[in-house]
Design a protein around this motif. Structure first.
Motif, short mmCIF file in Angstrom:
data_model
loop_
_atom_site.label_atom_id
_atom_site.label_comp_id
_atom_site.label_asym_id
_atom_site.label_seq_id
_atom_site.Cartn_x
_atom_site.Cartn_y
_atom_site.Cartn_z
N THR A 1 0.57 3.66 -7.53
CA THR A 1 1.50 3.93 -8.63
C THR A 1 2.97 3.89 -8.21
OG1 THR A 1 1.53 6.33 -8.38
CG2 THR A 1 -0.19 5.41 -9.78
N GLU A 2 3.26 4.07 -6.92
CA GLU A 2 4.67 4.05 -6.50
C GLU A 2 4.98 2.91 -5.53
OE1 GLU A 2 6.76 5.67 -8.04
OE2 GLU A 2 6.02 7.64 -8.62
N GLY A 3 3.96 2.21 -5.07
CA GLY A 3 4.21 1.10 -4.15
C GLY A 3 4.60 1.54 -2.76
N VAL A 4 4.25 2.77 -2.42
CA VAL A 4 4.61 3.29 -1.10
C VAL A 4 3.32 3.57 -0.32
CG1 VAL A 4 5.74 5.16 0.15
CG2 VAL A 4 6.76 4.28 -1.94
N PHE A 5 3.26 2.96 0.85
CA PHE A 5 2.04 3.01 1.66
C PHE A 5 2.29 3.93 2.86
CE2 PHE A 5 -0.96 0.09 4.37
CZ PHE A 5 -1.99 1.02 4.24
N ALA A 6 1.73 5.12 2.78
CA ALA A 6 1.86 6.08 3.88
C ALA A 6 0.47 6.38 4.41
CB ALA A 6 2.53 7.35 3.39
N GLU A 7 0.40 6.95 5.59
CA GLU A 7 -0.93 7.20 6.17
C GLU A 7 -1.58 8.43 5.54
OE1 GLU A 7 -1.34 9.12 10.12
OE2 GLU A 7 0.63 8.25 10.49
N PRO A 8 -2.90 8.59 5.75
CA PRO A 8 -3.61 9.68 5.07
C PRO A 8 -2.99 11.07 5.27
CG PRO A 8 -5.20 8.15 5.98
CD PRO A 8 -3.85 7.68 6.44
N ALA A 9 -2.57 11.41 6.48
CA ALA A 9 -2.01 12.75 6.69
C ALA A 9 -0.81 12.98 5.78
CB ALA A 9 -1.59 12.94 8.16
N SER A 10 0.01 11.96 5.59
CA SER A 10 1.18 12.10 4.73
C SER A 10 0.77 12.43 3.30
CB SER A 10 2.00 10.81 4.73
OG SER A 10 2.29 10.39 6.04
N ALA A 11 -0.38 11.89 2.90
CA ALA A 11 -0.86 12.11 1.55
C ALA A 11 -1.32 13.56 1.34
CB ALA A 11 -2.00 11.15 1.23
N ALA A 12 -1.56 14.29 2.43
CA ALA A 12 -1.98 15.68 2.28
C ALA A 12 -0.88 16.48 1.57
CB ALA A 12 -2.29 16.29 3.65
N LEU B 1 0.46 1.44 7.53
CA LEU B 1 -0.06 0.39 8.42
C LEU B 1 -0.56 0.95 9.76
CD1 LEU B 1 2.60 -2.40 7.81
CD2 LEU B 1 0.19 -2.42 7.10
N LYS B 2 -0.25 2.19 10.03
CA LYS B 2 -0.76 2.82 11.24
C LYS B 2 -2.28 2.84 11.25
CE LYS B 2 2.84 5.04 13.29
NZ LYS B 2 3.02 5.20 14.74
N ASP B 3 -2.84 2.92 10.05
CA ASP B 3 -4.27 3.20 9.92
C ASP B 3 -4.93 2.25 8.93
OD1 ASP B 3 -6.76 4.37 9.82
OD2 ASP B 3 -6.07 6.32 9.10
N PRO B 4 -5.00 0.96 9.30
CA PRO B 4 -5.56 -0.02 8.36
C PRO B 4 -7.01 0.26 7.99
CG PRO B 4 -5.20 -0.99 10.55
CD PRO B 4 -4.57 0.36 10.56
#
Ligand code: F0G
Length: 365
Positions: A283-294, A330-333
């Motif tokens: 929805t925002e076009g921002v790709f962060a790694e899973p931990a960031s999503a916490a 991209l750290k965690d493809p």
């Protein structure tokens, strides 16, 4: 103006002198990105902003602390640095050490670090040691090793790491012309970053560069939530491997940041993290790694519990939350590929492609 690193940008707030030889990759000055779609979905009075730390030179917030830690290690005459890591610290330490001409040694939990992070430590020439154990055990080992050997420890128990990382708070306040956000949202693992941000906000407030202080909202993964549970977790588990930590080194400082700021530290399930991870990207076009999503998952959770309903903004009429997106997606493809829909594989002809994208019925002859 030529972009410089955080030590040059915030020199007067950092423990360096004129003669310090600064090791920098021009980290910091990461963008604040508004998240209008997420804001709308979360709360009618809340503006959500991302601070995209994935845009640092090695792809995570660790670079802010590592420029300080490696600069000081060099200044103090060390020839090598060592760290325990769930991945990002090892990537950053090995890059900055390479630039400084120092050796680097990284201890990582075998099989539990994301591919991108492992590749970084390897290509920067670190001695990579995978231990048959978790991050907490790796940290114990590097602590013991550095007590008896002249190797600089560059985990966040190194106070220079915290000094460098506090510059993230300065940048946010500077971007908002002296106003700190009402809420500062971030994932919590070893708890260095929440400690550093709180230090940064407080120092900026004392220096009269920030008019107010945020509430610190930290989030752990439910399978690795020692601070929330009030006791160490012996076998931490979460798909957000960056925060798979059961006994954080900066535990007490994190509680202090929480309590002094009037904030909270809560936990989110892997399912909630996964949903937030996909939502941010979709929805925002921002790709962060899973931990960031916490952090995002936590923000959604507390909003649903009515947390924001009785809160007032410091200035203006809308509440403002800044979420630290600690590492690049991209750290965690592997995690992305597992979380998303599989690609279509079709014959190399137009009909097959049109069918795959739903533009026509299959052609039958
Ligand atoms: N997000 C990411 C992407 C991380 O890599 C980490 C920590 C955190 C959040 C949590 O930050 O530890 O300061 O509370 N990664 C460390 C590492 C542990 O080894 O890379 P924290």
């Amino acid at each position: 103006m030529l972009h410089c690193g955080v030590i040059e940008r915030y020199r007067e707030h950092l423990p360096v002198t004129e003669s310090t030889h600064v090791i920098s990759l021009n980290e910091g000055s990461t963008p604040l990105i508004s998240a209008p779609n997420l804001s709308k979905a979360i709360h009618p009075r809340l503006d959500v902003w991302f601070k995209f730390e994935g845009l640092n030179p090695t792809g995570s917030f660790k670079d802010r602390g590592m420029t300080m830690a490696v600069t000081k290690a060099l200044e103090e005459g060390f020839k090598a640095v060592i760290c325990a890591s769930t991945g990002n610290t090892s990537a950053s330490a090995s890059a900055y050490a390479a630039r400084a001409g120092l050796k680097s040694v990284v201890l990582i939990p075998e099989g539990k670090i994301a591919l991108g992070k492992l590749s970084q430590a390897m290509i920067h020439g670190a001695i990579v040691v995978q231990i048959k154990g978790n991050f907490d055990q790796a940290l114990q080992l590097v602590r013991a090793i550095t007590e008896n050997h002249p190797i600089a420890l560059v985990n966040s128990i190194n106070p220079y790491r915290i000094e460098g990382q506090k510059t993230g708070a300065f940048e946010i306040v500077d971007d908002f012309d002296g106003r700190a956000p009402d809420f500062h949202v971030l994932p919590v693992g070893n708890a260095g970053n929440i400690t550093a941000y709180w230090k940064g906000y407080r120092e900026y407030n004392e220096a009269e560069k920030a008019r107010n202080l945020p509430r610190m909202l930290g989030f752990q993964a439910a399978g690795a939530a020692p601070i929330v549970l009030g006791k160490p977790v012996k076998h931490p588990q979460t798909f957000a491997t960056a925060i798979r930590i059961g006994n954080p080194a900066s535990w007490a400082a994190a509680e202090k940041a929480r309590d002094e700021s009037g904030g909270l530290i809560d936990m989110v399930t892997d399912d909630e993290i996964r949903a937030a991870y996909k939502m941010m990207a979709a929805t925002e076009g921002v790709f962060a790694e899973p931990a960031s999503a916490a952090g995002i998952a936590g923000l959604i959770k507390v909003a649903q519990q009515g947390y924001f309903d009785d809160k007032e903004p410091f200035g203006g009429d809308r509440l403002r939350a800044v979420c630290i997106l600690t590492g690049h997606g991209l750290k965690d493809p592997d995690s992305a590929i597992k979380a998303a829909e599989e690609p279509h594989t079709v014959e190399a002809n137009e009909d097959a492609v049109l069918e795959a994208i739903g533009l026509c019925e299959p052609v039958t002859v």
